[in-house]
Design a protein around this motif. Sequence first.
Motif, PDB file in Angstrom:
ATOM      1  N   LEU A  17       1.008  -0.877   0.010  1.00  0.00           N
ATOM      2  CA  LEU A  17       0.046   0.016  -0.122  1.00  0.00           C
ATOM      3  C   LEU A  17       0.938   1.339   0.264  1.00  0.00           C
ATOM      4  CD1 LEU A  17      -2.594  -1.086   2.473  1.00  0.00           C
ATOM      5  CD2 LEU A  17      -2.761  -1.424   0.409  1.00  0.00           C
ATOM      6  N   ALA A  18       0.661   2.077  -0.912  1.00  0.00           N
ATOM      7  CA  ALA A  18       1.265   3.362  -1.201  1.00  0.00           C
ATOM      8  C   ALA A  18       0.558   4.449   0.005  1.00  0.00           C
ATOM      9  CB  ALA A  18       1.559   3.996  -2.361  1.00  0.00           C
ATOM     10  N   ASN A  19       1.317   5.465   0.609  1.00  0.00           N
ATOM     11  CA  ASN A  19       0.869   6.494   1.394  1.00  0.00           C
ATOM     12  C   ASN A  19      -0.428   5.847   2.376  1.00  0.00           C
ATOM     13  OD1 ASN A  19       2.288   8.232  -0.197  1.00  0.00           O
ATOM     14  ND2 ASN A  19       1.024   8.213  -1.811  1.00  0.00           N
ATOM     15  N   ALA A  20       0.023   4.894   3.148  1.00  0.00           N
ATOM     16  CA  ALA A  20      -0.722   4.232   4.108  1.00  0.00           C
ATOM     17  C   ALA A  20      -0.721   4.563   5.419  1.00  0.00           C
ATOM     18  CB  ALA A  20      -0.684   2.743   3.550  1.00  0.00           C
ATOM     19  N   ASP A  21      -1.774   4.293   6.057  1.00  0.00           N
ATOM     20  CA  ASP A  21      -1.858   4.411   7.484  1.00  0.00           C
ATOM     21  C   ASP A  21      -2.125   3.171   8.313  1.00  0.00           C
ATOM     22  OD1 ASP A  21      -1.746   7.221   6.718  1.00  0.00           O
ATOM     23  OD2 ASP A  21      -3.746   7.264   6.863  1.00  0.00           O
ATOM     24  N   ILE A  22      -1.815   2.887   9.566  1.00  0.00           N
ATOM     25  CA  ILE A  22      -2.045   1.949  10.537  1.00  0.00           C
ATOM     26  C   ILE A  22      -2.502   2.176  11.506  1.00  0.00           C
ATOM     27  CG2 ILE A  22      -1.361  -0.182  11.343  1.00  0.00           C
ATOM     28  CD1 ILE A  22       1.100   0.236   9.311  1.00  0.00           C
ATOM     29  N   ARG A  23      -3.769   1.663  12.104  1.00  0.00           N
ATOM     30  CA  ARG A  23      -4.120   2.171  13.394  1.00  0.00           C
ATOM     31  C   ARG A  23      -4.155   1.010  14.340  1.00  0.00           C
ATOM     32  NH1 ARG A  23      -9.211   2.304  15.711  1.00  0.00           N
ATOM     33  NH2 ARG A  23     -10.488   1.616  14.133  1.00  0.00           N
ATOM     34  N   ILE A  24      -3.800   1.213  15.639  1.00  0.00           N
ATOM     35  CA  ILE A  24      -3.238   0.430  16.634  1.00  0.00           C
ATOM     36  C   ILE A  24      -4.055   0.769  17.760  1.00  0.00           C
ATOM     37  CG2 ILE A  24      -1.271  -0.692  18.085  1.00  0.00           C
ATOM     38  CD1 ILE A  24       0.461   0.374  16.119  1.00  0.00           C
ATOM     39  N   ALA A  25      -4.839  -0.372  18.502  1.00  0.00           N
ATOM     40  CA  ALA A  25      -5.651  -0.203  19.645  1.00  0.00           C
ATOM     41  C   ALA A  25      -5.357  -1.579  20.559  1.00  0.00           C
ATOM     42  CB  ALA A  25      -6.893  -0.191  19.245  1.00  0.00           C
ATOM     43  N   ASP A  26      -4.760  -1.259  21.655  1.00  0.00           N
ATOM     44  CA  ASP A  26      -4.616  -2.273  22.694  1.00  0.00           C
ATOM     45  C   ASP A  26      -3.799  -3.342  21.948  1.00  0.00           C
ATOM     46  OD1 ASP A  26      -6.376  -0.810  24.581  1.00  0.00           O
ATOM     47  OD2 ASP A  26      -8.040  -1.896  23.371  1.00  0.00           O
ATOM     48  N   GLY A  27      -2.709  -2.898  21.429  1.00  0.00           N
ATOM     49  CA  GLY A  27      -1.645  -3.717  20.947  1.00  0.00           C
ATOM     50  C   GLY A  27      -1.970  -4.683  19.918  1.00  0.00           C
ATOM     51  N   VAL A  28      -3.025  -4.386  19.079  1.00  0.00           N
ATOM     52  CA  VAL A  28      -3.635  -4.814  17.944  1.00  0.00           C
ATOM     53  C   VAL A  28      -3.671  -3.930  16.930  1.00  0.00           C
ATOM     54  CG1 VAL A  28      -5.512  -6.315  17.031  1.00  0.00           C
ATOM     55  CG2 VAL A  28      -4.776  -6.703  19.617  1.00  0.00           C
ATOM     56  N   ILE A  29      -3.576  -4.885  15.613  1.00  0.00           N
ATOM     57  CA  ILE A  29      -3.927  -3.675  14.408  1.00  0.00           C
ATOM     58  C   ILE A  29      -5.202  -3.726  14.227  1.00  0.00           C
ATOM     59  CG2 ILE A  29      -3.555  -3.411  11.884  1.00  0.00           C
ATOM     60  CD1 ILE A  29      -0.912  -5.086  12.359  1.00  0.00           C
ATOM     61  N   ALA A  30      -5.944  -2.378  14.261  1.00  0.00           N
ATOM     62  CA  ALA A  30      -7.200  -2.133  13.925  1.00  0.00           C
ATOM     63  C   ALA A  30      -7.909  -1.828  12.824  1.00  0.00           C
ATOM     64  CB  ALA A  30      -7.861  -1.249  15.196  1.00  0.00           C
ATOM     65  N   ASP A  31      -6.851  -1.124  12.006  1.00  0.00           N
ATOM     66  CA  ASP A  31      -7.154  -0.861  10.417  1.00  0.00           C
ATOM     67  C   ASP A  31      -5.708  -0.730   9.691  1.00  0.00           C
ATOM     68  OD1 ASP A  31      -8.741  -0.334   8.418  1.00  0.00           O
ATOM     69  OD2 ASP A  31      -9.787   1.505   9.222  1.00  0.00           O
ATOM     70  N   VAL A  32      -6.106  -0.744   8.626  1.00  0.00           N
ATOM     71  CA  VAL A  32      -4.933  -0.580   7.622  1.00  0.00           C
ATOM     72  C   VAL A  32      -5.425  -0.043   6.284  1.00  0.00           C
ATOM     73  CG1 VAL A  32      -2.706  -1.466   6.457  1.00  0.00           C
ATOM     74  CG2 VAL A  32      -3.694  -2.551   8.450  1.00  0.00           C
ATOM     75  N   GLY A  33      -4.877   1.221   5.776  1.00  0.00           N
ATOM     76  CA  GLY A  33      -5.465   1.647   4.765  1.00  0.00           C
ATOM     77  C   GLY A  33      -4.924   3.202   4.388  1.00  0.00           C
ATOM     78  N   VAL A  74      -5.766  -6.460  10.171  1.00  0.00           N
ATOM     79  CA  VAL A  74      -6.454  -6.286  11.126  1.00  0.00           C
ATOM     80  C   VAL A  74      -6.587  -7.556  11.917  1.00  0.00           C
ATOM     81  CG1 VAL A  74      -8.978  -5.770  11.565  1.00  0.00           C
ATOM     82  CG2 VAL A  74      -7.777  -4.412   9.722  1.00  0.00           C
ATOM     83  N   GLY A  75      -6.578  -7.412  13.230  1.00  0.00           N
ATOM     84  CA  GLY A  75      -6.482  -8.448  14.185  1.00  0.00           C
ATOM     85  C   GLY A  75      -5.314  -8.774  14.325  1.00  0.00           C
ATOM     86  N   LYS A  76      -4.180  -8.753  13.768  1.00  0.00           N
ATOM     87  CA  LYS A  76      -2.885  -9.066  14.056  1.00  0.00           C
ATOM     88  C   LYS A  76      -2.087  -8.370  15.337  1.00  0.00           C
ATOM     89  CE  LYS A  76      -3.469 -12.447  10.934  1.00  0.00           C
ATOM     90  NZ  LYS A  76      -3.597 -13.741  11.444  1.00  0.00           N
ATOM     91  N   ARG A  77      -1.029  -8.810  15.811  1.00  0.00           N
ATOM     92  CA  ARG A  77      -0.757  -7.981  16.746  1.00  0.00           C
ATOM     93  C   ARG A  77       0.199  -6.971  16.161  1.00  0.00           C
ATOM     94  NH1 ARG A  77      -3.788  -9.897  20.827  1.00  0.00           N
ATOM     95  NH2 ARG A  77      -2.558  -8.293  21.853  1.00  0.00           N
ATOM     96  N   ALA A  78       0.482  -5.736  16.959  1.00  0.00           N
ATOM     97  CA  ALA A  78       0.824  -4.622  16.484  1.00  0.00           C
ATOM     98  C   ALA A  78       2.503  -4.872  16.664  1.00  0.00           C
ATOM     99  CB  ALA A  78       0.348  -3.391  16.959  1.00  0.00           C
ATOM    100  N   ASP A  79       3.185  -5.504  15.889  1.00  0.00           N
ATOM    101  CA  ASP A  79       4.524  -5.698  15.759  1.00  0.00           C
ATOM    102  C   ASP A  79       4.996  -5.145  14.219  1.00  0.00           C
ATOM    103  OD1 ASP A  79       3.905  -7.210  18.246  1.00  0.00           O
ATOM    104  OD2 ASP A  79       4.838  -8.880  17.458  1.00  0.00           O
TER     105      ASP A  79
END
Length: 445
Positions: free
Chosen positions: A22-38, A375-380
């Motif tokens: 993904l180009a020019n993308a964001d990742i949102r993390i909540a409580d140690g988990v990836i909540a959104d990617v886009g 989404v749902g994977k650990r935020a590593d």
Amino acid sequence: MADLLIKNAAVVLTMDDSRRELANADIRIADGVIADVGQGLPVDGCAVFDAADTVVTPGLVNTHHHLYQTLTRAVPAAQDALLFGWLQTLYPIWSRFGPEEMFVSAQVGLAELALSGCTLTSDHLYLYPNGARLDDTIAAAAEVGLRFHPTRGAMSIGESAGGLPPDALVEGENAILEDCIRVIDAFHDPGPGAMVCVGVAPCSPFSVSRDLMRDAALLARDKGVMLHTHLAENDQDIAYSLEQFGCRPGQYAEDLGWVGDDVWHAHCVKLDRQEIDLFARTRTGVAHCPCSNCRLGSGIAPVRQMRDAGVPVGLGVDGSASNDVGNIMAEARQAMLLQRVQNGADAMSARAVLEIATRGGAQVLGRDDCGQIAVGKRADIAIWDAQSVEAAGSWDPAALVLAGPMKVRDLFVEGRQVVAGGHMQTIDLPRVIERQNTLARRLAE
């Protein structure tokens, strides 16, 4: 705690099931988990982390290490030895270790891994002199902040019984099994997002008995933990197996219950076609350690053939006495180059080896919650500076192993920042290095 938004990455290599980039993308993390990617994700009160001009990957995964060996890098008498001679040179030095040596060397090794983009690492500790315990390395990992898969290793057959290690470094087999139970009960977390998972890991076929190998497999399965050992590392290893057991290492492993998706073997340089098919059929994992295999002259593991057959393969840096460097990104580059040397320039691409270094390693360690930005994977998450001198002029910054960088700019584990701007945030690394060097000088003297 507010959600974290990693914003505006030049490229995100997700390593998800679709292998999206993904180009020019964001990742949102909540409580140690990836909540959104886009792209263009809303800030909505999140803490914002600026990832402009970076390449973002899942955290790298190291499937084989001996952290204690960071205290014995470049030992002169061991620099040019093959595996067995190398071990016999180093065993007497390692016999002088104690709890502090184990703790400090693990801190250094884990920090070195973190700076190379690693968020999840295993460790194979198979000797416990002078009161040292697996607890020492687990404590070090908790301070450094990496996700940790320590394995309770062991050696039980000393020189007087025909084994390789000195008698002073071996343990009684009942005591080994009892301590495996102790550390599993004390530290193993079987749940998703676990920061510590414990494995059972008799050192090698030439340092433990068949009975211990069989009993260890039974114990691990009773406890629901994974199994790990060294296998088929070089020609000497194969010769030992044929002479002592009357079979090749793959047959030895199968006979004793050491195949399955809860087992991973280190090295496997000398697996033949039958053994590769066995591992593929049983989903037995392999920790490929290319730099160590080169350093010890062990050979080039048939990784292309393993992958084509369906064997789960991850990368391992191995110990710093046989690799000297603990950089998992450098390991990925070496793995790619060796497969090209052996099989041709199209044998392994940059993206294929990055997959091995991320979701491949997570699969080998039984961690389907890690190794992907999804989404749902650990935020590593590892963040690489695409404006670094190594990447200057690169037409494809996402092909990290071709041009670099080889060190991470920022690193998050479970959504917590462990490396910022190329510097450790969790420990006072200069102080730890000073103590490490003092301990190394003491051992040398």
